[in-house]
Scaffold this active site. Sequence first.
Site, PDB file in Angstrom:
ATOM      1  N   LYS A  26       0.776  -1.167   0.050  1.00 45.99           N
ATOM      2  CA  LYS A  26      -0.053   0.085  -0.264  1.00 45.99           C
ATOM      3  C   LYS A  26       0.952   1.216   0.097  1.00 45.99           C
ATOM      4  O   LYS A  26       1.684   1.610   0.747  1.00 45.99           O
ATOM      5  CB  LYS A  26      -0.940   0.126   1.168  1.00 45.99           C
ATOM      6  CG  LYS A  26      -1.887   1.183   1.244  1.00 45.99           C
ATOM      7  CD  LYS A  26      -2.697   1.268   2.598  1.00 45.99           C
ATOM      8  CE  LYS A  26      -2.280   1.704   3.837  1.00 45.99           C
ATOM      9  NZ  LYS A  26      -1.939   3.281   3.826  1.00 45.99           N
ATOM     10  N   ASP A  53      -3.067   4.328  -2.111  1.00 46.20           N
ATOM     11  CA  ASP A  53      -4.099   5.039  -0.996  1.00 46.20           C
ATOM     12  C   ASP A  53      -3.893   6.314  -0.737  1.00 46.20           C
ATOM     13  O   ASP A  53      -3.552   7.003   0.459  1.00 46.20           O
ATOM     14  CB  ASP A  53      -3.799   4.087   0.467  1.00 46.20           C
ATOM     15  CG  ASP A  53      -4.716   4.511   1.524  1.00 46.20           C
ATOM     16  OD1 ASP A  53      -5.764   4.895   1.313  1.00 46.20           O
ATOM     17  OD2 ASP A  53      -4.234   4.387   2.656  1.00 46.20           O
ATOM     18  N   LEU A  54      -4.683   7.202  -1.617  1.00 47.54           N
ATOM     19  CA  LEU A  54      -4.586   8.752  -1.513  1.00 47.54           C
ATOM     20  C   LEU A  54      -5.853   9.237  -1.247  1.00 47.54           C
ATOM     21  O   LEU A  54      -5.843  10.553  -1.128  1.00 47.54           O
ATOM     22  CB  LEU A  54      -4.290   9.174  -3.159  1.00 47.54           C
ATOM     23  CG  LEU A  54      -3.009   8.613  -3.701  1.00 47.54           C
ATOM     24  CD1 LEU A  54      -2.567   9.441  -4.826  1.00 47.54           C
ATOM     25  CD2 LEU A  54      -1.748   8.885  -2.684  1.00 47.54           C
ATOM     26  N   LYS A  55      -7.175   8.427  -0.733  1.00 44.89           N
ATOM     27  CA  LYS A  55      -8.311   8.943  -0.129  1.00 44.89           C
ATOM     28  C   LYS A  55      -8.741  10.173  -0.997  1.00 44.89           C
ATOM     29  O   LYS A  55      -8.879  11.193  -0.166  1.00 44.89           O
ATOM     30  CB  LYS A  55      -7.936   9.029   1.395  1.00 44.89           C
ATOM     31  CG  LYS A  55      -7.599   7.638   1.959  1.00 44.89           C
ATOM     32  CD  LYS A  55      -7.341   7.879   3.442  1.00 44.89           C
ATOM     33  CE  LYS A  55      -7.168   6.639   4.153  1.00 44.89           C
ATOM     34  NZ  LYS A  55      -5.753   6.599   4.017  1.00 44.89           N
ATOM     35  N   ASP A  58     -13.086  15.424  -3.275  1.00 44.37           N
ATOM     36  CA  ASP A  58     -13.148  16.795  -3.728  1.00 44.37           C
ATOM     37  C   ASP A  58     -14.476  16.782  -4.477  1.00 44.37           C
ATOM     38  O   ASP A  58     -15.136  15.818  -4.671  1.00 44.37           O
ATOM     39  CB  ASP A  58     -11.747  17.061  -4.712  1.00 44.37           C
ATOM     40  CG  ASP A  58     -11.498  18.622  -4.774  1.00 44.37           C
ATOM     41  OD1 ASP A  58     -12.314  19.292  -5.008  1.00 44.37           O
ATOM     42  OD2 ASP A  58     -10.276  19.016  -4.677  1.00 44.37           O
ATOM     43  N   ILE A  59     -14.514  17.938  -5.442  1.00 40.04           N
ATOM     44  CA  ILE A  59     -15.893  17.779  -6.294  1.00 40.04           C
ATOM     45  C   ILE A  59     -15.652  16.718  -7.459  1.00 40.04           C
ATOM     46  O   ILE A  59     -14.733  16.478  -7.859  1.00 40.04           O
ATOM     47  CB  ILE A  59     -16.313  19.285  -7.125  1.00 40.04           C
ATOM     48  CG1 ILE A  59     -14.877  19.551  -7.968  1.00 40.04           C
ATOM     49  CG2 ILE A  59     -16.440  20.176  -5.818  1.00 40.04           C
ATOM     50  CD1 ILE A  59     -15.082  21.051  -8.649  1.00 40.04           C
ATOM     51  N   PRO A  60     -16.903  16.184  -7.715  1.00 40.69           N
ATOM     52  CA  PRO A  60     -16.983  14.894  -8.749  1.00 40.69           C
ATOM     53  C   PRO A  60     -15.978  15.322  -9.960  1.00 40.69           C
ATOM     54  O   PRO A  60     -15.028  14.298 -10.148  1.00 40.69           O
ATOM     55  CB  PRO A  60     -18.283  14.848  -9.052  1.00 40.69           C
ATOM     56  CG  PRO A  60     -19.275  15.305  -7.913  1.00 40.69           C
ATOM     57  CD  PRO A  60     -18.339  16.492  -7.254  1.00 40.69           C
ATOM     58  N   THR A  62     -13.068  17.107 -10.368  1.00 43.79           N
ATOM     59  CA  THR A  62     -11.853  17.102  -9.996  1.00 43.79           C
ATOM     60  C   THR A  62     -11.358  15.634  -9.822  1.00 43.79           C
ATOM     61  O   THR A  62     -10.083  15.219  -9.972  1.00 43.79           O
ATOM     62  CB  THR A  62     -11.321  17.923  -8.849  1.00 43.79           C
ATOM     63  OG1 THR A  62     -11.909  19.036  -9.257  1.00 43.79           O
ATOM     64  CG2 THR A  62      -9.824  17.982  -8.482  1.00 43.79           C
ATOM     65  N   THR A 117     -10.270   4.274  10.648  1.00 46.87           N
ATOM     66  CA  THR A 117     -10.190   3.422  11.771  1.00 46.87           C
ATOM     67  C   THR A 117      -9.666   3.977  12.974  1.00 46.87           C
ATOM     68  O   THR A 117      -9.543   3.460  13.967  1.00 46.87           O
ATOM     69  CB  THR A 117      -9.461   2.144  11.355  1.00 46.87           C
ATOM     70  OG1 THR A 117      -7.952   2.597  10.768  1.00 46.87           O
ATOM     71  CG2 THR A 117     -10.085   1.348  10.560  1.00 46.87           C
ATOM     72  N   ARG A 178      -4.088  -5.473  14.295  1.00 48.99           N
ATOM     73  CA  ARG A 178      -3.033  -5.266  15.541  1.00 48.99           C
ATOM     74  C   ARG A 178      -2.958  -6.866  15.980  1.00 48.99           C
ATOM     75  O   ARG A 178      -3.879  -7.187  16.949  1.00 48.99           O
ATOM     76  CB  ARG A 178      -3.337  -4.487  16.776  1.00 48.99           C
ATOM     77  CG  ARG A 178      -3.263  -3.175  16.365  1.00 48.99           C
ATOM     78  CD  ARG A 178      -1.592  -2.936  15.936  1.00 48.99           C
ATOM     79  NE  ARG A 178      -1.576  -1.462  15.579  1.00 48.99           N
ATOM     80  CZ  ARG A 178      -1.488  -1.029  14.536  1.00 48.99           C
ATOM     81  NH1 ARG A 178      -1.656  -1.739  13.335  1.00 48.99           N
ATOM     82  NH2 ARG A 178      -0.990   0.422  14.181  1.00 48.99           N
ATOM     83  N   GLN A 187      -4.405   3.502  16.550  1.00 48.84           N
ATOM     84  CA  GLN A 187      -5.489   2.840  15.822  1.00 48.84           C
ATOM     85  C   GLN A 187      -6.478   2.667  17.128  1.00 48.84           C
ATOM     86  O   GLN A 187      -6.217   2.211  18.027  1.00 48.84           O
ATOM     87  CB  GLN A 187      -5.209   1.424  15.164  1.00 48.84           C
ATOM     88  CG  GLN A 187      -4.410   1.725  14.283  1.00 48.84           C
ATOM     89  CD  GLN A 187      -5.098   2.068  12.765  1.00 48.84           C
ATOM     90  OE1 GLN A 187      -6.312   2.855  12.873  1.00 48.84           O
ATOM     91  NE2 GLN A 187      -4.619   2.165  11.582  1.00 48.84           N
ATOM     92  N   GLY A 207       0.893  -2.375   8.947  1.00 46.42           N
ATOM     93  CA  GLY A 207       1.806  -1.362   8.867  1.00 46.42           C
ATOM     94  C   GLY A 207       2.886  -1.547  10.071  1.00 46.42           C
ATOM     95  O   GLY A 207       3.752  -2.438   9.871  1.00 46.42           O
ATOM     96  N   ARG A 208       2.846  -0.684  11.133  1.00 52.07           N
ATOM     97  CA  ARG A 208       3.693  -0.650  12.124  1.00 52.07           C
ATOM     98  C   ARG A 208       3.925  -2.213  12.845  1.00 52.07           C
ATOM     99  O   ARG A 208       4.930  -2.379  13.321  1.00 52.07           O
ATOM    100  CB  ARG A 208       3.351   0.250  13.273  1.00 52.07           C
ATOM    101  CG  ARG A 208       3.618   1.762  12.788  1.00 52.07           C
ATOM    102  CD  ARG A 208       2.909   2.840  13.382  1.00 52.07           C
ATOM    103  NE  ARG A 208       1.458   2.867  13.315  1.00 52.07           N
ATOM    104  CZ  ARG A 208       0.544   3.644  13.549  1.00 52.07           C
ATOM    105  NH1 ARG A 208       0.743   4.569  14.419  1.00 52.07           N
ATOM    106  NH2 ARG A 208      -0.650   3.518  13.150  1.00 52.07           N
TER     107      ARG A 208
HETATM  108  O1  C5P Z   1       0.734   1.050  11.123  1.00 51.70           O
HETATM  109  P1  C5P Z   1      -0.700   0.850  10.817  1.00 51.70           P
HETATM  110  O2  C5P Z   1      -0.855  -0.693  10.872  1.00 51.70           O
HETATM  111  O3  C5P Z   1      -1.643   1.413  11.772  1.00 51.70           O
HETATM  112  O4  C5P Z   1      -1.095   1.285   9.494  1.00 51.70           O
HETATM  113  C1  C5P Z   1      -2.418   1.298   8.838  1.00 51.70           C
HETATM  114  C2  C5P Z   1      -2.145   1.863   7.333  1.00 51.70           C
HETATM  115  O5  C5P Z   1      -3.556   2.014   6.999  1.00 51.70           O
HETATM  116  C3  C5P Z   1      -1.981   3.317   7.414  1.00 51.70           C
HETATM  117  O6  C5P Z   1      -1.243   3.532   6.220  1.00 51.70           O
HETATM  118  C4  C5P Z   1      -3.171   4.317   7.254  1.00 51.70           C
HETATM  119  O7  C5P Z   1      -2.763   5.524   6.954  1.00 51.70           O
HETATM  120  C5  C5P Z   1      -3.934   3.318   6.751  1.00 51.70           C
HETATM  121  N1  C5P Z   1      -5.422   3.492   6.913  1.00 51.70           N
HETATM  122  C6  C5P Z   1      -6.106   3.490   8.149  1.00 51.70           C
HETATM  123  N2  C5P Z   1      -7.391   3.498   8.205  1.00 51.70           N
HETATM  124  C7  C5P Z   1      -8.051   3.809   7.199  1.00 51.70           C
HETATM  125  C8  C5P Z   1      -7.328   3.881   5.956  1.00 51.70           C
HETATM  126  C9  C5P Z   1      -6.015   3.416   5.931  1.00 51.70           C
HETATM  127  O8  C5P Z   1      -5.361   3.156   9.151  1.00 51.70           O
HETATM  128  N3  C5P Z   1      -9.421   4.153   7.381  1.00 51.70           N
END
Ligand code: C5P
Length: 233
Positions: A26, A53-55, A58-60, A62, A117, A178, A187, A207-208
């Site tokens: 991602k 994952d750029l989320k 904006d207006i439709p 764009t 989340t 987790r 989180q 991620g972490r």
């Molecule tokens: O480090 P961690 O496991 O918390 O990483 C979660 C990843 O998921 C991050 O890149 C975060 O931006 C992304 N994310 C999120 N919640 C969302 C959408 C994406 O935590 N609703």
Amino acid sequence: MALDFPTGQEARALVEELGDAVTFYKVGMELFYSEGPAIVSYLKEQGKKVFLDLKLQDIPNTVAHSLAVLTRLGVDIMNVHAVGGPKMMAEGMNAIREAAEKLCVAAPKLIAVTILTSMDEAQWAPLGYAKPIGEEVLALAALAKESGLSGVVASPREAEAIRKACGSDFLIVTPGIRPTWAAANDQSRIATPSMAMKNGSTHLVVGRPITKAENKIDAVNRILKEMEGALHE
Ligand code: C5P
């Protein structure tokens, strides 16, 4: 696996360290704003799948034009915020389809972020929404489906209700994963890999728990094993 790094150098070092253990990455705002399309090209050259994952919200018009441009990168999944509305989601989807057709490439899947989340009741209440988080997530997931999207990003705790409401072929991508041996960090609505799979997640974003682990490959393998175990239970 979330590549949450400020530089391409760090991201590439992790991809090399993990080798074949991880096939889907991602790329989020931090890395993409730093490195641009080059990091996506690098991952594709390594034979990896990419969730960009750029989320977008904006207006439709764009969002549609931006998604059309991003379709050129050849990623597998992209996303928008569901709260951008049904018109934004539907026009975004059409723009991807048209761009992919012109380029003769497979259209990337478009999914919608429901509610981040990291949101808990304390963060949610001041926003003044009438529904509790869980209900709002379900309503946004249904809206994403009606707008023609392939799935949602949601908390693993809401995956079961979304699966019931949106059917079996709907993608449910869940961050907030987790394992019992990892720290929660920022989180809130979290679940273990096994719980997330049992609840119907199709893709887990981690991620972490991996980047902060002493032995990263071991962390990946433990998570994969837990995911596989959940499928056979
Ligand atoms: O480090 P961690 O496991 O918390 O990483 C979660 C990843 O998921 C991050 O890149 C975060 O931006 C992304 N994310 C999120 N919640 C969302 C959408 C994406 O935590 N609703």
